[in-house]
Design a protein around this motif. Structure first.
Motif, PDB file in Angstrom:
ATOM      1  N   LEU A   1      -2.422  34.362  20.075  1.00 31.82           N
ATOM      2  CA  LEU A   1      -1.594  34.736  18.669  1.00 31.82           C
ATOM      3  C   LEU A   1      -1.471  35.863  18.604  1.00 31.82           C
ATOM      4  CD1 LEU A   1       0.045  33.360  16.335  1.00 31.82           C
ATOM      5  CD2 LEU A   1      -2.309  33.336  14.965  1.00 31.82           C
TER       6      LEU A   1
ATOM      7  N   ALA B   1       1.314  37.159  20.755  1.00 29.39           N
ATOM      8  CA  ALA B   1       2.517  36.668  20.348  1.00 29.39           C
ATOM      9  C   ALA B   1       3.010  37.619  19.090  1.00 29.39           C
ATOM     10  CB  ALA B   1       2.343  35.212  19.585  1.00 29.39           C
ATOM     11  N   ARG B   2       2.498  38.263  18.456  1.00 30.04           N
ATOM     12  CA  ARG B   2       2.864  39.090  17.398  1.00 30.04           C
ATOM     13  C   ARG B   2       3.423  40.585  18.279  1.00 30.04           C
ATOM     14  NH1 ARG B   2       1.474  37.751  12.251  1.00 30.04           N
ATOM     15  NH2 ARG B   2       0.069  36.145  12.214  1.00 30.04           N
TER      16      ARG B   2
ATOM     17  N   LEU C   1       6.799  32.456  23.678  1.00 29.40           N
ATOM     18  CA  LEU C   1       6.719  31.817  22.462  1.00 29.40           C
ATOM     19  C   LEU C   1       7.290  30.491  22.307  1.00 29.40           C
ATOM     20  CD1 LEU C   1       8.407  34.818  20.536  1.00 29.40           C
ATOM     21  CD2 LEU C   1       6.127  34.676  20.805  1.00 29.40           C
TER      22      LEU C   1
ATOM     23  N   THR D   1       0.273  28.800  12.730  1.00 31.87           N
ATOM     24  CA  THR D   1       0.841  29.319  13.951  1.00 31.87           C
ATOM     25  C   THR D   1       2.239  29.363  14.074  1.00 31.87           C
ATOM     26  OG1 THR D   1      -1.210  29.310  15.044  1.00 31.87           O
ATOM     27  CG2 THR D   1       0.537  29.507  16.342  1.00 31.87           C
TER      28      THR D   1
ATOM     29  N   VAL E   1       4.590  32.602  13.930  1.00 33.32           N
ATOM     30  CA  VAL E   1       5.448  33.271  15.259  1.00 33.32           C
ATOM     31  C   VAL E   1       6.932  33.020  14.450  1.00 33.32           C
ATOM     32  CG1 VAL E   1       6.327  32.281  17.095  1.00 33.32           C
ATOM     33  CG2 VAL E   1       3.915  32.081  16.889  1.00 33.32           C
TER      34      VAL E   1
ATOM     35  N   ASP F   1       7.577  35.920  12.224  1.00 32.04           N
ATOM     36  CA  ASP F   1       7.630  37.304  13.277  1.00 32.04           C
ATOM     37  C   ASP F   1       8.652  37.394  13.960  1.00 32.04           C
ATOM     38  OD1 ASP F   1       5.047  37.756  12.048  1.00 32.04           O
ATOM     39  OD2 ASP F   1       4.293  37.385  13.963  1.00 32.04           O
ATOM     40  N   GLU F   2       9.293  36.397  14.459  1.00 25.12           N
ATOM     41  CA  GLU F   2      10.601  36.603  15.316  1.00 25.12           C
ATOM     42  C   GLU F   2      11.427  36.875  14.187  1.00 25.12           C
ATOM     43  OE1 GLU F   2      12.497  36.912  18.732  1.00 25.12           O
ATOM     44  OE2 GLU F   2      10.459  36.923  18.526  1.00 25.12           O
TER      45      GLU F   2
END
Length: 286
Positions: A79, A82-83, A92, A107, A111, A114-115
């Protein structure tokens, strides 16, 4: 509990069967269960761990270090990566898949948000969520995920799409009807299509799920819509196809659809193989 063969694991994680067996012997890492006939199989939790392990291996971690981590430590490291703005979409997608299998809402939301903050809402759904749903389709088609997991992630995605739609103004261009017909239930594709149309200032008349074909004509008369968009995620019943073909023959309305291609509708409807084809159509015709 779902069972995955070692070949399933290889396909879903990209890890070779040779590596899996070597790690099992050398580190005791992800020890498979055995059937009565001694055939290896893996569980959902083990699949999640192995997908996450492949993610860390690609970022320079040694398998010896990963094998010493708890499942939570592995997930936390993934994770963190993933950031990072430089994480590939394919990674991802796998992260979202493991979170879905684990019913990990935090999570999934982290995700996606953030995207969205990095790439925008449309790009996130086109280039992350759409490939993610295709990847899950591999699991679902093989019977490797539970209906509960499917409903879980579908609900979260529908929530996010609905929230975005509610913030948008109604379009002013010619109205388009969005409806899932008869027994069709999966709304994600329809909600995304509605969002893409609304983004292009098209007035959207959203009818949601299980709309009988015979209910379309009164809506057309009320709205003066000239187009209907629908999605087929399962083959429609023969009665549905017959009723739809009859409706289209008598109507001045264009049927647009995506999902499963229905050969019987080739001469009366426009099929989109992916969201980009629908976008191109909207940009050219609206």
């Amino acid at each position: 509990m779902r069972k995955y063969s070692i070949s399933d694991i290889e396909k879903l994680t990209g890890l070779s069967t040779h590596s899996l067996r070597a790690w099992e012997k050398r580190y005791g890492f992800v020890m498979p269960n055995r059937t009565d006939s001694k055939i290896r199989y893996y569980t959902d939790d083990q699949l999640v761990t192995l997908i996450n392990a492949s993610f860390l291996l690609e970022r320079g971690y040694k398998i010896s270090a990963i094998a010493d981590m708890s499942q939570k430590e592995i997930s936390d490291r993934v994770l963190e990566f993933a950031r990072d703005q430089n994480v590939a979409i394919t990674d991802l997608v796998k992260l979202l898949a493991t979170a879905t299998l684990a019913l990990d809402e935090d999570t999934i939301r982290a995700v996606i948000e953030d995207e969205i903050s990095q790439s925008g809402f449309e790009a996130t759904f086109l280039f992350l969520i759409y490939p993610f749903l295709q990847y899950l389709g591999v699991l679902w088609a093989a019977g490797k995920s539970l209906p509960a997991q499917e409903h879980f992630v579908s609900h979260l995605l529908a929530q996010r799409l609905n929230a975005e739609l509610e913030e948008m103004s109604q379009g002013t261009k010619s109205p388009m009807i969005f409806a899932l017909l008869d027994e069709e239930e999966h709304e994600i594709g329809l909600l995304l299509s509605c969002y893409l149309a609304k983004l292009r200032n098209i007035k959207c008349v959203y009818l949601s799920r299980k709309v009988p074909v015979e209910n379309l004509q009164p809506v057309i008369e009320l709205t003066n819509a000239k187009r209907i968009m629908t999605i087929f995620t399962i083959p429609p019943a023969e009665d549905t196809i017959v009723n739809l073909k009859s409706f289209l023959a008598d109507s001045q309305t264009d049927l647009l659809y995506s999902g499963i291609k229905i050969d019987a509708l080739d001469e009366q409807a426009t099929f989109f193989a992916n969201p980009q084809e629908f976008i191109d159509f909207l940009d050219q015709t609206s």
